[in-house]
Design an enzyme around this catalytic site. Structure first.
Site, PDB file in Angstrom:
ATOM      1  CG  ASP B  99       0.607   2.997 -13.788  1.00  0.00           C
ATOM      2  OD1 ASP B  99      -0.148   2.319 -14.507  1.00  0.00           O
ATOM      3  OD2 ASP B  99       1.846   2.964 -13.851  1.00  0.00           O
ATOM      4  CG  HIS B 101      -0.825  -1.894 -16.332  1.00  0.00           C
ATOM      5  ND1 HIS B 101      -1.323  -1.856 -17.599  1.00  0.00           N
ATOM      6  CD2 HIS B 101      -0.158  -3.056 -16.221  1.00  0.00           C
ATOM      7  CE1 HIS B 101      -0.960  -2.941 -18.242  1.00  0.00           C
ATOM      8  NE2 HIS B 101      -0.253  -3.699 -17.415  1.00  0.00           N
ATOM      9  CB  SER B 155       3.331   9.100  -9.002  1.00  0.00           C
ATOM     10  OG  SER B 155       2.348   8.717  -8.104  1.00  0.00           O
TER      11      SER B 155
END
Lengths: 361, 212
Positions: B99, B101, B155
């Site tokens: 990720d 973000h 994750s």
């Protein structure tokens, strides 16, 4: 009314006018990883085939997100998983290679009003139309042949701000220098509308405008409703007025919890809200009775429930939300964001069956 | 001489210039750097967190308040370091592997700093091993995991499992992000979940034993 007795175009127009129609109109969005999973599980081609199977009623003609330097794409770094790129907005971001996900924004070159006025604003105003208008015409002809509701698509000013100067800078600028924010939103809107005019000049007569801007996240709108009203809303209204003057309806896409600004959306002239994110606490079982006569609802089927692959849970989600939306005659199906790769192909095919079962008037 | 409450009001209102000026004046008048932080700035950011939770202010107001505090800390940190004064608690934060973000993670990082936690920001796409190594190195009290995407929730689950089984004494693991819920936090064995940056401060304080 018999199922599928209307074209998609007729169906969506009737939905937006709260007139009788045969079934709930449909569209959906998928992460790239989802399509890849489904291809491994038996999907023959690509997402267009999924949309055909869904009997999607919508046809996008273009995507307008004007950049000051449309040809700029400099790869600054690359590894096995990601690529770091300087884009046409002057920003540097890291993107995944070949998989779904949002980028990491590393820096934004347009970091001051002085730089905006000296470099970026003149570049934006001088840049050529960045949409293939002939392709839009071809897609329009295809959409009309398929009987679909055709729409121009693109980003509105709030999202454009984020891409150009970055979240932290633009949000602080909303307090420090609101006139700068107003100017960027206005210039962006000028260019987008100029782009759409160029498409119309090709002979395209779309049914609507579907504009994108994520104003909110799970907790609330990103800025206050008052700040939205003062700095961004006037350009939203201008886009809606432009569309209505040409006989088009307006769908507004925003993620997040936007309950506090629904009245402003209606006042701006938005006809329909999409995708109505369930995990942000948006629920059409509550919203449709209160707003459904003034704002059509498009979406809200919770992807987190889809991701369980529990058909009993998913059916209750679809049944109860369709019932609430359909009671207003102003409801269309879409997931509440994008269908994630936890959803199996078998589950999604079953979801289409549930949409058939519960979406017929 | 200005009052610490003036500084609290200035930082809560995001008035950067006033915050810096009042900090300078308080130091010049003999107020200790530690008191300026703990009795002036931190209560100001606590007001910001409370008002944010109640939707009385929004992200722009939170950002300008955090910026004001950051400017004041530039003056204070060398003085605190010279006196050997460090924040009592340390937090590690990052966005989980897969990720990229970072907006929510950055907001929480700012608010934890505003609550006088030392914050080590590991960035995005952080592996479980990297979280664990940082927690050991910095003797962290809290590890915060952020995820935007449903695709990266597995994750997060794996990272929580590795951190919780690491045997690090008293380490608390908290999670947040758009698709995350309290139910998911319970399922994966996280110590807490925060829905927003204001709540994340309360959660962190509660988990380290400070009154929220």
């Amino acid at each position: 009314m018999k199922p599928s007795s209307l074209t998609g175009r007729q169906r969506v127009n009737r939905m937006l006018a709260r007139r009788d129609h045969d079934r709930v109109p449909r569209c959906d969005t998928f992460w790239a990883d989802t399509i890849a999973r489904w291809q491994r599980e038996g999907l023959q081609w690509d997402q267009n085939d999924v949309l055909r199977l869904l009997e999607c009623d919508f046809q996008g003609l273009c995507w307008s997100w004007p950049a000051p330097f449309p040809l700029q794409r400099d790869v600054l770094a690359s590894d096995a998983e990601t690529e770091t790129v300087r884009d046409g907005w002057g920003g540097v971001a890291r993107y995944w290679k070949g998989r779904s996900g949002t980028p990491e924004h590393i820096s934004f070159d347009c970091d001051s009003r002085e730089k905006w006025e000296r470099i970026y604003k003149p570049a934006m105003l001088a840049a050529p139309i960045q949409v293939d208008t002939r392709m839009a015409l071809l897609r329009y002809r295809e959409g009309r042949k398929l009987g679909r509701w055709t729409h121009l698509s693109g980003v509105e000013g709030f999202e454009a701000l984020r891409r150009l100067i970055g979240d932290e800078a633009f949000l602080m600028a909303m307090i420090d220098d609101p006139d700068w924010v107003r100017d960027i939103v206005k210039v962006h809107t000028d260019i987008v509308l100029r782009t759409y005019e160029a498409i119309l000049a090709e002979g395209v007569a779309p049914d609507g405008l579907w504009i994108y801007g994520d104003l909110a996240y799970n907790h609330a709108t990103i800025c206050s409703p008052a700040m939205y009203r003062a700095l961004v809303w006037p350009e939203h209204k201008r886009m809606a007025d432009w569309a209505h003057a040409r006989g088009m309806r307006v769908i507004y896409h925003t993620d997040g919890r936007v309950g506090a600004v629904l009245d402003l959306f209606i006042e701006a002239g938005f006809d329909c809200l999409q995708p109505i994110e369930a995990k942000a606490g948006m629920d059409i079982r509550v919203l449709a009775p209160a707003y459904g006569s003034r704002l059509a609802m498009f979406g809200n089927i919770d992807v987190m429930k889809m991701a369980t692959n529990d058909l009993g849970l998913i059916e209750e989600e679809i049944r109860s939300k369709f019932a609430a939306g359909m009671a207003t005659r102003g409801y269309a199906y879409h997931s509440d964001h994008s269908v994630p790769p936890q959803v199996s192909w078998e589950t999604y095919r079953a979801i289409i069956g549930l949409i058939d079962r519960h979406g017929a008037y | 001489m200005p009052l610490l409450s003036d500084l609290t009001a200035a930082v809560a209102a995001g008035k950067r210039t006033d915050t810096v000026r009042l900090t300078q004046e308080l130091l010049a008048a003999g107020t200790s750097p530690q008191d300026v932080v703990e009795k002036g700035l931190v209560p100001g950011m606590a007001i910001v967190g409370d008002r944010f939770k109640r939707n009385e202010i929004f992200v722009p107001e939170m950002l300008v308040a955090a910026r004001a505090m950051k400017e004041a800390l530039k003056l204070l940190e060398p003085l605190l370091a010279a006196a050997g004064i460090k924040p009592k608690y340390t937090a590690i934060i990052g966005t989980v592997q897969g990720d990229l973000h970072d907006i929510g993670k950055n907001l929480i990082s700012m608010m934890w700093r505003g609550a006088n936690f030392a914050v080590i920001d590991l960035g995005t796409n952080v592996t479980a091993e990297k979280y664990l190594a940082a927690a050991k190195e910095h003797k962290a009290n809290i590890v915060g995991l952020s995820a935007l995407l449903t695709t990266t929730m597995p994750s997060m689950k794996e990272t929580v499992r590795i951190l919780k089984s690491s045997g690090l004494d008293g380490l608390k693991v908290v999670i947040g992000g758009a698709p995350i819920t309290q139910e998911f936090a319970n399922d994966i064995g996280a110590d807490g979940y925060a829905a927003d940056a204001g709540s994340a401060v309360d959660l962190a304080k509660r988990l380290v034993g400070e009154a929220a």
